[in-house]
Each structure stands twice: as C-alpha cells, then as structure tokens.
Write a protein that holds these residues in place. Structure first.
Motif, PDB file in Angstrom:
ATOM      1  N   GLY A   1       0.804  -1.224   0.000  1.00 24.82           N
ATOM      2  CA  GLY A   1       0.000   0.000   0.000  1.00 24.82           C
ATOM      3  C   GLY A   1       0.832   1.267   0.000  1.00 24.82           C
ATOM      4  N   THR A   2       2.150   1.134   0.209  1.00 25.96           N
ATOM      5  CA  THR A   2       3.016   2.327   0.190  1.00 25.96           C
ATOM      6  C   THR A   2       3.059   2.899  -1.222  1.00 25.96           C
ATOM      7  OG1 THR A   2       4.406   1.411   1.936  1.00 25.96           O
ATOM      8  CG2 THR A   2       5.360   3.185   0.608  1.00 25.96           C
ATOM      9  N   HIS A   3       2.939   4.203  -1.318  1.00 22.12           N
ATOM     10  CA  HIS A   3       3.071   4.870  -2.612  1.00 22.12           C
ATOM     11  C   HIS A   3       4.484   5.422  -2.749  1.00 22.12           C
ATOM     12  CE1 HIS A   3       2.803   8.046  -5.661  1.00 22.12           C
ATOM     13  NE2 HIS A   3       1.944   7.223  -6.220  1.00 22.12           N
TER      14      HIS A   3
ATOM     15  N   GLU B   1       7.361   7.487  -5.298  1.00 21.98           N
ATOM     16  CA  GLU B   1       7.666   8.260  -6.502  1.00 21.98           C
ATOM     17  C   GLU B   1       8.754   7.522  -7.287  1.00 21.98           C
ATOM     18  OE1 GLU B   1       6.005  10.860  -7.562  1.00 21.98           O
ATOM     19  OE2 GLU B   1       4.726  10.753  -5.779  1.00 21.98           O
TER      20      GLU B   1
ATOM     21  N   ALA C   1       6.347   6.072 -10.684  1.00 22.03           N
ATOM     22  CA  ALA C   1       5.523   6.260  -9.484  1.00 22.03           C
ATOM     23  C   ALA C   1       4.430   5.207  -9.437  1.00 22.03           C
ATOM     24  CB  ALA C   1       4.907   7.654  -9.504  1.00 22.03           C
ATOM     25  N   GLY C   2       4.144   4.704  -8.250  1.00 19.62           N
ATOM     26  CA  GLY C   2       3.094   3.704  -8.132  1.00 19.62           C
ATOM     27  C   GLY C   2       2.952   3.192  -6.712  1.00 19.62           C
ATOM     28  N   GLU C   3       2.032   2.236  -6.566  1.00 21.91           N
ATOM     29  CA  GLU C   3       1.713   1.690  -5.240  1.00 21.91           C
ATOM     30  C   GLU C   3       2.163   0.230  -5.158  1.00 21.91           C
ATOM     31  OE1 GLU C   3      -2.436   2.008  -4.238  1.00 21.91           O
ATOM     32  OE2 GLU C   3      -2.277   0.336  -2.821  1.00 21.91           O
TER      33      GLU C   3
ATOM     34  N   VAL D   1       4.348  -3.544  -8.331  1.00 23.23           N
ATOM     35  CA  VAL D   1       3.935  -2.140  -8.202  1.00 23.23           C
ATOM     36  C   VAL D   1       2.880  -1.829  -9.257  1.00 23.23           C
ATOM     37  CG1 VAL D   1       4.744   0.246  -8.455  1.00 23.23           C
ATOM     38  CG2 VAL D   1       6.168  -1.435  -7.254  1.00 23.23           C
ATOM     39  N   LYS D   2       1.818  -1.168  -8.815  1.00 20.37           N
ATOM     40  CA  LYS D   2       0.782  -0.706  -9.743  1.00 20.37           C
ATOM     41  C   LYS D   2       1.104   0.731 -10.146  1.00 20.37           C
ATOM     42  CE  LYS D   2      -4.199  -0.071 -10.175  1.00 20.37           C
ATOM     43  NZ  LYS D   2      -5.478  -0.028  -9.462  1.00 20.37           N
TER      44      LYS D   2
ATOM     45  N   ASP E   1       1.068   4.548 -11.357  1.00 24.71           N
ATOM     46  CA  ASP E   1       0.071   5.621 -11.375  1.00 24.71           C
ATOM     47  C   ASP E   1      -0.413   5.885 -12.800  1.00 24.71           C
ATOM     48  OD1 ASP E   1       0.489   5.881  -8.706  1.00 24.71           O
ATOM     49  OD2 ASP E   1       1.551   7.806  -8.802  1.00 24.71           O
TER      50      ASP E   1
END
Lengths: 152, 148
Positions: free
Chosen positions: B54-56, B58, B80-82, B110-111, B113
């Motif tokens: 859940g950490t976002h 950059e 950048a992503g989650e 990572v998903k 952005d």
C-alpha cells in the motif's frame, strides 16, 4: 601540513557525528531538531564532501588510473547517487514522524557509509595523498573551509 | 537468454540499466527484481527489507533495501506507483536473490500511477543488453552460478 587522507577521514568522523545527533533526536521524539540536524548532515555530506570528491578527487584519481570507467570511482559515484535518495527518504520519514521507517533507513545508510568510507580511506585517499603534488592539502582546504562555514 | 561474463540477462525483461529488472504483467502491474550482475556484485545477501503493502512511491525511490557483508543499497522503482505485493520469502531468506534473481526472488509488484508511461525509464532488447554488458565491465563483475 595536513594530508588529504587525514582531512577526508576527519570529515567522515564529523559527518557521522552529525547523523548520530539527528538519530538521537528521532529516538527522543524531537522531530524538529531531528529534521534540522539531518539537513545539516545532508548539506555537509551531499553539498560539501561529495561535491569535492566528485569534482576534484575522483577526476584526479581517474586521470592517473585509466579514466572515468575505473571500477573504484564508478562504484563510489554510484554510492553517492544512492545515498542522495536515501537522505531524501530519511527526511520524509522525519516529516511523517515515522521512527520505525527512519530506523530502517538509518541502518542501511550507516552500513553503506561504513563500507563506502572504508573503501575511500583504504584505496582512494592514501593513493591521492601520495599522487597529488602537495599531498592534496589544497583540495583538503576546500573541505575545511566548507566545514568551518557550517559551524559559523 | 543473453549471457555476458557469466551473467544471465533475459532479453524479454526491461531494465533500468543499473540494478533493477522489470517485467510488465498482463494486468499492467510491474514485477521488480534485481539483476544477476547486481546480485553478484552485492555478494551473499543477508538482509532484505521491503516497504509495506500500500506504500506509494515516486519514481526513483526505494521499494526495498538489501544488505550483504560487503554491500548495502536500495532497489529503486522505475515509475511512481503503489506496492501491491511483496515477496515475503525474501524477508526470511534474502539469499534467494543470489540463487534465482529472475524467478522466485522477485522483490515486489507495483501498480503504476500512469500505465501509459510506466516503462518510460526502462529499456529492453539489444540496446539494453549492450548497456548492461557495459555496466558489467564498469564494475568488473564476473558472475558464477550459486546453487544453495
């Protein structure tokens, strides 16, 4: 006369102490102090120590030892690049008042610094102290002047 | 599979041309790991820390940090992503990265952005393999297979 290896080693000790002060402030929950001391450390190492190395010491070594692709300075430059990101992340952990995250980052950064500094102190600085015409005293003066400016 | 100085460099992956490989999955998620030459340069890994789910992050920030007896460093994300998954097995056994860097030892998923630009900062194909070969020369790395 103070040789470049002595000056740079002393600067490592000075910078380590600044990081320790910030870490202590985090442990005690003094977040504003922690942020101020971390920025003092970051400025000293990233804007002073590393800049002198990247603009003067590494090129001096590379000029004598085979150019910019030398594995030693390539590794040290990469270390600087990584550390700059970690310093940003530590500052963000302090802004978020996240002591656990800061402690994890601190552990990694201290490990990187220990290994990085040892490499410089055993392979780079002694070489330059012998190779530079004044044992690197003139370059070392840049570091001493920068550090004195920080204390003023 | 390309190989240079004993280092395996799969041609179907994307690379940041430093430590990191990236595999885009069908659902747009990016799987991230470290390359064979990077794990070789690091030595036997003893500690892995992966940021929380859940950490976002950059672009360029570290999704994980790795430590061996002689090296420590971060694993940056290319965009950048989650963080939507992390490889829990590495927390107990970071040495797995030395054994199977492109397989079981993936580090995180990572998903992005912005999926359209998720791969803007990574390269693939012959140019990537050539750049990674230059990386291997620069750091004077010679890979050897690790069996346990």
């Amino acid at each position: 006369m103070t040789r470049i290896d002595q000056i740079m080693q002393q600067d490592h000790v000075r910078l380590d102490a600044l990081l320790d002060i910030s870490a202590r402030a985090v442990r005690e929950g003094r977040w504003q102090d922690a942020a101020r001391h971390l920025e003092q450390f970051r400025h000293g190492i990233a804007d002073g120590h590393m800049v002198v190395e990247e603009t003067t010491l590494f090129p001096a070594f590379e000029a004598r030892e085979g150019g910019t692709e030398h594995p030693l300075t390539a590794l040290l430059r990469k270390g600087h690049q990584d550390l700059r990101v970690f310093f940003q992340e530590m500052a963000e952990a302090i802004s978020a008042e996240d002591a656990e995250e800061f402690a994890d980052l601190l552990s990694t950064v201290q490990t990187i610094l220990k290994q990085h500094d040892a490499k410089e102190e055993t392979e780079l600085y002694p070489y330059l102290a012998e190779a530079l015409p004044d044992h690197g005293q003139a370059v070392g003066q840049e570091i001493l002047t920068f550090a004195a400016g920080e204390r003023a | 599979m390309s190989e240079y100085r004993g280092c395996e460099l799969p041609e179907d992956l994307f690379y940041d041309l430093d430590y990191v490989w990236v595999r885009p999955e069908e659902d747009g998620i990016l799987t991230i790991g470290v390359t064979d030459p990077a794990q070789t340069m690091s030595g036997r890994l003893q500690k892995a820390r992966i940021r929380k789910l859940g950490t976002h992050l950059e672009a360029g920030r570290h999704v994980a940090t790795l430590e061996s007896g002689k090296w420590a460093g971060g694993v940056p994300v290319p965009c950048a992503g989650e963080i939507v998954a992390r490889n829990e097995a590495l927390l107990d056994n970071p040495h797995l990265i030395n054994v199977d860097p492109y397989g079981d030892a993936w580090i995180a998923r990572v998903k992005p952005d912005d999926p359209r630009h998720a791969l803007d900062n990574v390269k693939t194909g012959p140019d990537a393999i050539e750049a990674l070969s230059a990386w291997i020369d620069r750091y004077d790395v010679q890979c050897m297979r690790c069996s346990d």
